[in-house]
Design an enzyme around this catalytic site. Structure first.
Site, PDB file in Angstrom:
ATOM      1  N   HIS A  38      21.422 -52.605   6.882  1.00 41.72           N
ATOM      2  CA  HIS A  38      22.651 -53.213   6.345  1.00 41.72           C
ATOM      3  C   HIS A  38      22.711 -54.702   6.641  1.00 41.72           C
ATOM      4  O   HIS A  38      21.994 -55.214   7.492  1.00 41.72           O
ATOM      5  CB  HIS A  38      23.903 -52.510   6.892  1.00 41.72           C
ATOM      6  CG  HIS A  38      24.094 -52.629   8.380  1.00 41.72           C
ATOM      7  ND1 HIS A  38      23.677 -51.656   9.268  1.00 41.72           N
ATOM      8  CD2 HIS A  38      24.659 -53.596   9.141  1.00 41.72           C
ATOM      9  CE1 HIS A  38      23.995 -52.019  10.500  1.00 41.72           C
ATOM     10  NE2 HIS A  38      24.586 -53.200  10.466  1.00 41.72           N
TER      11      HIS A  38
ATOM     12  N   GLU B  56      20.351 -57.388  14.296  1.00 40.37           N
ATOM     13  CA  GLU B  56      20.618 -56.106  14.943  1.00 40.37           C
ATOM     14  C   GLU B  56      19.418 -55.205  14.670  1.00 40.37           C
ATOM     15  O   GLU B  56      18.922 -55.157  13.542  1.00 40.37           O
ATOM     16  CB  GLU B  56      21.892 -55.491  14.335  1.00 40.37           C
ATOM     17  CG  GLU B  56      22.243 -54.111  14.868  1.00 40.37           C
ATOM     18  CD  GLU B  56      23.495 -53.525  14.200  1.00 40.37           C
ATOM     19  OE1 GLU B  56      24.004 -54.108  13.217  1.00 40.37           O
ATOM     20  OE2 GLU B  56      23.946 -52.470  14.679  1.00 40.37           O
TER      21      GLU B  56
ATOM     22  N   HIS C 296      25.445 -60.750  10.419  1.00 40.95           N
ATOM     23  CA  HIS C 296      24.152 -60.301  10.967  1.00 40.95           C
ATOM     24  C   HIS C 296      23.389 -59.486   9.937  1.00 40.95           C
ATOM     25  O   HIS C 296      23.937 -59.093   8.907  1.00 40.95           O
ATOM     26  CB  HIS C 296      24.334 -59.514  12.265  1.00 40.95           C
ATOM     27  CG  HIS C 296      25.054 -58.200  12.104  1.00 40.95           C
ATOM     28  ND1 HIS C 296      26.423 -58.081  12.161  1.00 40.95           N
ATOM     29  CD2 HIS C 296      24.584 -56.943  11.887  1.00 40.95           C
ATOM     30  CE1 HIS C 296      26.764 -56.803  11.998  1.00 40.95           C
ATOM     31  NE2 HIS C 296      25.668 -56.095  11.814  1.00 40.95           N
TER      32      HIS C 296
HETATM   33 CO    CO Z   1      25.684 -53.974  12.057  1.00 46.40          CO
END
Ligand code: CO
Length: 140
Positions: A7, A131, A80
């Site tokens: 994502h 991440e 992110h």
């Molecule tokens: Co995230």
């Protein structure tokens, strides 16, 4: 070792407004309910796309890690990028061995998908907060 793009995290002052935008401007039809993650200091909601997700995050509580980001970007913005890895501990150790800075204690935390995640400091990564999350087992 890097896996799928899972994502893109987008910080927003209002998940409702952002969901409206993805639905009305882009025709998104698959959007989760929003829920709170008090330990991470965020409300979370996912817009499902054919190949990945947009993770909408809104501050939760007084000490949200995205409050400062929204102070600098009042309308919200890209926050992110999240890649999947097979083993979060192996990934963390490899990142450290390569000189990357793992945020927080470095101990993986359970992320929005129920699998452990870590965050890497953007200073070593061309300004991108990254991440890493362990691939959910149910996805296989
Ligand atoms: Co995230």
């Amino acid at each position: 070792m890097i896996g799928k793009l899972n994502h893109v995290g987008v910080a927003t002052p209002s998940i409702e407004q952002s969901v409206k935008l993805y639905r009305e401007v882009f025709g998104a039809t698959s959007v989760t309910e929003k829920w709170s993650m008090p330990e991470q200091g965020v409300w979370v909601c996912f817009v499902n796309l054919p190949n990945a997700q947009i993770e909408l995050i809104e501050p939760y509580g007084e000490n949200s890690p995205i409050t400062a980001f929204l102070a600098k970007n009042p309308k919200g913005g890209q926050h992110h990028v999240c890649f999947e890895v097979e083993n979060i501990y192996a990934a963390r150790d490899e990142m450290r061995a390569k000189g990357m800075t793992v945020l927080g204690t470095g101990e993986p935390r359970i992320g929005a998908h129920g699998t452990p995640v870590i965050f890497l400091h953007p200073k070593d990564l061309g300004g991108v907060l990254i991440e890493l999350m362990e691939t959910p087992k149910a996805a296989h």
